[in-house]
Write a protein that holds these residues in place. Structure first.
Motif, PDB file in Angstrom:
ATOM      1  N   GLY A   1       9.144   2.144  -9.546  1.00 19.53           N
ATOM      2  CA  GLY A   1       8.726   2.293  -8.151  1.00 19.53           C
ATOM      3  C   GLY A   1       9.221   3.575  -7.513  1.00 19.53           C
TER       4      GLY A   1
ATOM      5  N   GLY B   2      -1.609   0.876 -16.527  1.00 22.48           N
ATOM      6  CA  GLY B   2      -0.618  -0.195 -16.482  1.00 22.48           C
ATOM      7  C   GLY B   2      -0.544  -0.902 -15.144  1.00 22.48           C
TER       8      GLY B   2
ATOM      9  N   ARG C 139       8.779  -2.122   7.897  1.00 26.60           N
ATOM     10  CA  ARG C 139       9.259  -0.725   7.915  1.00 26.60           C
ATOM     11  C   ARG C 139       8.101   0.263   7.985  1.00 26.60           C
ATOM     12  NH1 ARG C 139      12.302  -3.377   4.020  1.00 26.60           N
ATOM     13  NH2 ARG C 139      10.759  -2.978   2.426  1.00 26.60           N
ATOM     14  N   SER C 140       6.974  -0.094   7.408  1.00 29.16           N
ATOM     15  CA  SER C 140       5.845   0.848   7.335  1.00 29.16           C
ATOM     16  C   SER C 140       4.775   0.581   8.386  1.00 29.16           C
ATOM     17  CB  SER C 140       5.182   0.751   5.962  1.00 29.16           C
ATOM     18  OG  SER C 140       6.123   0.946   4.951  1.00 29.16           O
TER      19      SER C 140
ATOM     20  N   ILE D 228       7.060 -11.455  -3.179  1.00 27.51           N
ATOM     21  CA  ILE D 228       6.010 -11.341  -2.157  1.00 27.51           C
ATOM     22  C   ILE D 228       4.726 -12.004  -2.660  1.00 27.51           C
ATOM     23  CG2 ILE D 228       4.549  -9.689  -0.888  1.00 27.51           C
ATOM     24  CD1 ILE D 228       7.371  -9.548   0.104  1.00 27.51           C
TER      25      ILE D 228
ATOM     26  N   ALA E 102       4.486   3.025  -5.058  1.00 31.58           N
ATOM     27  CA  ALA E 102       3.997   3.921  -6.113  1.00 31.58           C
ATOM     28  C   ALA E 102       2.648   3.430  -6.645  1.00 31.58           C
ATOM     29  CB  ALA E 102       5.032   3.978  -7.248  1.00 31.58           C
TER      30      ALA E 102
ATOM     31  N   SER F 296       5.615  -3.656   4.398  1.00 30.40           N
ATOM     32  CA  SER F 296       6.670  -4.331   5.160  1.00 30.40           C
ATOM     33  C   SER F 296       6.658  -3.842   6.611  1.00 30.40           C
ATOM     34  CB  SER F 296       8.029  -4.055   4.536  1.00 30.40           C
ATOM     35  OG  SER F 296       8.432  -2.740   4.864  1.00 30.40           O
TER      36      SER F 296
ATOM     37  N   SER G 238       8.760   6.012 -12.825  1.00 31.03           N
ATOM     38  CA  SER G 238       7.810   5.521 -11.811  1.00 31.03           C
ATOM     39  C   SER G 238       7.418   4.071 -12.077  1.00 31.03           C
ATOM     40  CB  SER G 238       6.564   6.409 -11.729  1.00 31.03           C
ATOM     41  OG  SER G 238       6.025   6.607 -13.009  1.00 31.03           O
ATOM     42  N   GLY G 239       7.703   3.583 -13.281  1.00 31.82           N
ATOM     43  CA  GLY G 239       7.495   2.163 -13.568  1.00 31.82           C
ATOM     44  C   GLY G 239       8.387   1.269 -12.729  1.00 31.82           C
TER      45      GLY G 239
ATOM     46  N   LEU H 271       1.122   3.868 -14.040  1.00 31.12           N
ATOM     47  CA  LEU H 271       0.699   3.612 -12.660  1.00 31.12           C
ATOM     48  C   LEU H 271      -0.810   3.380 -12.608  1.00 31.12           C
ATOM     49  CD1 LEU H 271       2.793   6.263 -10.686  1.00 31.12           C
ATOM     50  CD2 LEU H 271       3.047   3.785 -10.582  1.00 31.12           C
TER      51      LEU H 271
ATOM     52  N   ASN I 128      -0.316  -7.664  -9.364  1.00 33.11           N
ATOM     53  CA  ASN I 128       0.348  -6.735 -10.280  1.00 33.11           C
ATOM     54  C   ASN I 128       1.707  -7.192 -10.743  1.00 33.11           C
ATOM     55  OD1 ASN I 128      -0.114  -3.899 -11.202  1.00 33.11           O
ATOM     56  ND2 ASN I 128      -1.301  -3.941  -9.307  1.00 33.11           N
TER      57      ASN I 128
ATOM     58  N   CYS J 246       2.946  -3.259 -17.683  1.00 37.71           N
ATOM     59  CA  CYS J 246       2.410  -1.918 -17.941  1.00 37.71           C
ATOM     60  C   CYS J 246       2.527  -1.513 -19.417  1.00 37.71           C
ATOM     61  CB  CYS J 246       3.085  -0.894 -17.042  1.00 37.71           C
ATOM     62  SG  CYS J 246       4.854  -1.099 -16.875  1.00 37.71           S
TER      63      CYS J 246
ATOM     64  N   ALA K 217       0.814  -1.225   0.000  1.00 41.30           N
ATOM     65  CA  ALA K 217       0.000   0.000   0.000  1.00 41.30           C
ATOM     66  C   ALA K 217       0.843   1.268   0.000  1.00 41.30           C
ATOM     67  CB  ALA K 217      -0.931  -0.003   1.215  1.00 41.30           C
ATOM     68  N   THR K 218       2.082   1.182   0.469  1.00 47.87           N
ATOM     69  CA  THR K 218       2.922   2.390   0.557  1.00 47.87           C
ATOM     70  C   THR K 218       3.701   2.641  -0.732  1.00 47.87           C
ATOM     71  OG1 THR K 218       4.623   0.968   1.494  1.00 47.87           O
ATOM     72  CG2 THR K 218       3.292   2.238   3.055  1.00 47.87           C
TER      73      THR K 218
HETATM   74  P1  NAP Z   1       7.488   0.379  -4.900  1.00 49.97           P
HETATM   75  O1  NAP Z   1       7.079   1.784  -5.061  1.00 49.97           O
HETATM   76  O2  NAP Z   1       8.916   0.061  -4.703  1.00 49.97           O
HETATM   77  O3  NAP Z   1       6.626  -0.246  -3.690  1.00 49.97           O
HETATM   78  C1  NAP Z   1       6.875  -1.522  -3.181  1.00 49.97           C
HETATM   79  C2  NAP Z   1       5.837  -1.857  -2.137  1.00 49.97           C
HETATM   80  O4  NAP Z   1       6.069  -3.187  -1.706  1.00 49.97           O
HETATM   81  C3  NAP Z   1       5.895  -0.971  -0.899  1.00 49.97           C
HETATM   82  O5  NAP Z   1       4.595  -0.772  -0.392  1.00 49.97           O
HETATM   83  C4  NAP Z   1       6.694  -1.826   0.058  1.00 49.97           C
HETATM   84  O6  NAP Z   1       6.435  -1.566   1.428  1.00 49.97           O
HETATM   85  C5  NAP Z   1       6.148  -3.197  -0.281  1.00 49.97           C
HETATM   86  N1  NAP Z   1       7.049  -4.227   0.197  1.00 49.97           N
HETATM   87  C6  NAP Z   1       8.363  -4.386  -0.060  1.00 49.97           C
HETATM   88  N2  NAP Z   1       8.856  -5.446   0.618  1.00 49.97           N
HETATM   89  C7  NAP Z   1       7.826  -5.944   1.334  1.00 49.97           C
HETATM   90  C8  NAP Z   1       7.696  -7.024   2.262  1.00 49.97           C
HETATM   91  N3  NAP Z   1       8.732  -7.800   2.578  1.00 49.97           N
HETATM   92  N4  NAP Z   1       6.484  -7.248   2.819  1.00 49.97           N
HETATM   93  C9  NAP Z   1       5.431  -6.473   2.510  1.00 49.97           C
HETATM   94  N5  NAP Z   1       5.490  -5.435   1.654  1.00 49.97           N
HETATM   95  C10 NAP Z   1       6.681  -5.180   1.074  1.00 49.97           C
HETATM   96  O7  NAP Z   1       7.052  -0.511  -6.160  1.00 49.97           O
HETATM   97  P2  NAP Z   1       5.819  -0.283  -7.189  1.00 49.97           P
HETATM   98  O8  NAP Z   1       6.297   0.461  -8.380  1.00 49.97           O
HETATM   99  O9  NAP Z   1       4.631   0.215  -6.451  1.00 49.97           O
HETATM  100  O10 NAP Z   1       5.597  -1.763  -7.751  1.00 49.97           O
HETATM  101  C11 NAP Z   1       4.985  -2.764  -6.981  1.00 49.97           C
HETATM  102  C12 NAP Z   1       4.654  -3.968  -7.871  1.00 49.97           C
HETATM  103  O11 NAP Z   1       3.817  -3.569  -8.946  1.00 49.97           O
HETATM  104  C13 NAP Z   1       5.866  -4.650  -8.510  1.00 49.97           C
HETATM  105  O12 NAP Z   1       5.591  -6.029  -8.575  1.00 49.97           O
HETATM  106  C14 NAP Z   1       5.889  -4.069  -9.895  1.00 49.97           C
HETATM  107  O13 NAP Z   1       6.513  -4.915 -10.828  1.00 49.97           O
HETATM  108  C15 NAP Z   1       4.404  -3.958 -10.173  1.00 49.97           C
HETATM  109  N6  NAP Z   1       4.073  -2.964 -11.189  1.00 49.97           N
HETATM  110  C16 NAP Z   1       4.520  -1.692 -11.074  1.00 49.97           C
HETATM  111  C17 NAP Z   1       4.179  -0.770 -12.031  1.00 49.97           C
HETATM  112  C18 NAP Z   1       4.639   0.657 -11.945  1.00 49.97           C
HETATM  113  O14 NAP Z   1       4.326   1.430 -12.855  1.00 49.97           O
HETATM  114  N7  NAP Z   1       5.346   1.061 -10.910  1.00 49.97           N
HETATM  115  C19 NAP Z   1       3.382  -1.134 -13.118  1.00 49.97           C
HETATM  116  C20 NAP Z   1       2.936  -2.458 -13.194  1.00 49.97           C
HETATM  117  C21 NAP Z   1       3.287  -3.353 -12.242  1.00 49.97           C
HETATM  118  P3  NAP Z   1       7.427  -0.630   2.307  1.00 49.97           P
HETATM  119  O15 NAP Z   1       7.103   0.777   1.928  1.00 49.97           O
HETATM  120  O16 NAP Z   1       7.040  -0.956   3.691  1.00 49.97           O
HETATM  121  O17 NAP Z   1       8.818  -1.035   1.942  1.00 49.97           O
END
Ligand code: NAP
Length: 342
Positions: free
Chosen positions: A163, A330, A41-42, A78, A15, A39, A160-161, A327, A96, A130, A12-13
């Motif tokens: 994160g 995608g 951390r949050s 995860i 991108a 995690s 932002s793709g 975001l 996702n 995406c 939830a925290t």
């Molecule tokens: P991000 O901004 O790095 O966020 C990662 C999230 O995962 C944070 O909420 C983080 O929590 C959590 N997390 C990390 N380790 C964890 C753990 N051990 N237990 C529970 N939560 C944990 O990444 P994002 O861009 O949002 O991408 C997330 C997923 O969506 C990835 O699989 C990515 O491939 C997919 N995706 C992303 C996009 C995009 O445009 N960004 C598009 C399509 C698909 P903390 O804050 O507590 O670390």
């Protein structure tokens, strides 16, 4: 829509997670309870939903008791570890990550293309890559009308793709350059210590690498349009040769596509098809310098298509340019649309 649901967001925290919260709120998704997971951390921090603070909890195998729909966005590892716990607890997972996309028992869904596949789920539904989702928003309507054989494409993918850390990387590198007292004529290269997320500096640069390389020389990301496109469009012969490029754009991916079709195509016929496509705006007035831009696509639900022209190197070929907020279409928006289908 039916009974309000207990929805959980894993990641939830992040991108994507932040956009999922916003999409659920803006689209008035019927929610009885929202559980936010991340995690350790949050854990204990709060995020707002409909004006209320919701305390973030640490993800554990027990997190899914009473949850109806679990939106996973915390990376493939995860998802692989925790999605089975969610399914066992009776939740439907919308994932996702790439963990389950090519699993034949898992529907891979872009609702504008194959919403009907949702009903075949066995507990998990996958959200596509995406760049694939954004490309298909324009390609699929054209395929329905003209029958796509193959595409050649190059992507221009926003940071932002990758994160939240990558968004910060581009901002930090841009600040480092601006604060460094340089002029535009100086070398734009920053010290190695500024390069943390990508293999090279992303500010003032473009990186012809998104994800890791395969033996074929393509990256994993580059094969997703062909592999996921075949599954989503139910088109096993679809071929795609793609070069994925990371660009110093904060938000919204763009894709330049040359597509070859079975049937003869004209720009006018293609424009008419695209004008009627759901979730897609035609922005195509080159004389007025109007074409899709990532800055315009950012924050918008709809993708945009423009630069329509006959491909001069392919038979029955059309070139076009699609931009979309990765975001949203995608990731977060597509996941919430899948939840709506449920
Ligand atoms: P991000 O901004 O790095 O966020 C990662 C999230 O995962 C944070 O909420 C983080 O929590 C959590 N997390 C990390 N380790 C964890 C753990 N051990 N237990 C529970 N939560 C944990 O990444 P994002 O861009 O949002 O991408 C997330 C997923 O969506 C990835 O699989 C990515 O491939 C997919 N995706 C992303 C996009 C995009 O445009 N960004 C598009 C399509 C698909 P903390 O804050 O507590 O670390």
């Amino acid at each position: 829509m039916s009974q309000p649901k207990h929805v959980a967001i894993v990641g939830a925290t992040g991108a994507v997670g932040a956009e999922m919260i916003r999409c659920l709120e803006e689209r008035h998704f019927p929610i009885s309870q929202l559980t936010l997971l991340a995690s350790a951390r949050s854990a204990g921090k709060t995020l707002k939903f409909k004006g209320q603070d919701i305390i973030i909890k640490e993800l554990t195998p027990e997190s899914f008791e009473g949850v109806d729909i679990a939106l996973f966005s915390a990376g493939g590892g995860i998802s692989k570890e925790f999605a089975p716990y969610a399914v066992k607890a009776g939740a439907v997972v919308v994932d996702n990550s790439s963990a389950f996309r090519m699993d034949p028992t898992v529907p891979l869904v872009v609702p504008e293309v194959n919403a009907a596949d949702v009903k075949n789920h066995q507990g998990i539904i996958a959200n596509p890559n995406c760049t694939t989702a954004i490309s298909l928003m324009a390609l699929y309507p054209l395929h329905q009308a003209f029958g796509v054989k193959r595409v050649f494409a190059s992507s221009y993918q926003a940071v932002s793709g990758t994160g939240a850390q990558a968004i910060e990387e581009l901002a930090r590198q841009s600040r480092a350059w601006a604060n460094g007292g340089r002029t535009a004529w100086d070398d734009a290269r920053l010290p190695e210590s500024e390069v943390r997320v990508y293999p090279h500096q992303i500010a003032f640069n473009v990186l012809p690498q998104v994800d890791s390389f395969l033996d074929s020389g393509y990256t994993k990301e580059e094969m997703k349009l062909e592999n996921e496109g075949r599954k989503i469009m139910h088109h096993p012969d679809f071929r795609a040769s793609v070069t994925c490029v990371r660009v110093p754009v904060f938000r919204a991916h763009s894709v330049a596509i040359s597509a070859e079709f079975e049937k003869p195509i004209t720009v006018e016929a293609a424009r008419a098809v695209l004008a009627g496509a759901p979730g897609l705006d035609v922005v195509d007035d080159p004389a007025a310098k109007k074409y899709p831009l990532p800055l315009d696509a950012a924050g918008k639900d709809n993708c945009a298509v423009g630069r329509l022209r006959m491909d001069c190197a392919l038979d029955n070929g059309l070139c076009f340019w699609v931009a979309g907020d990765q975001l949203l279409k995608g990731a977060a928006l597509n996941a919430v649309q899948i939840a709506e289908c449920l």
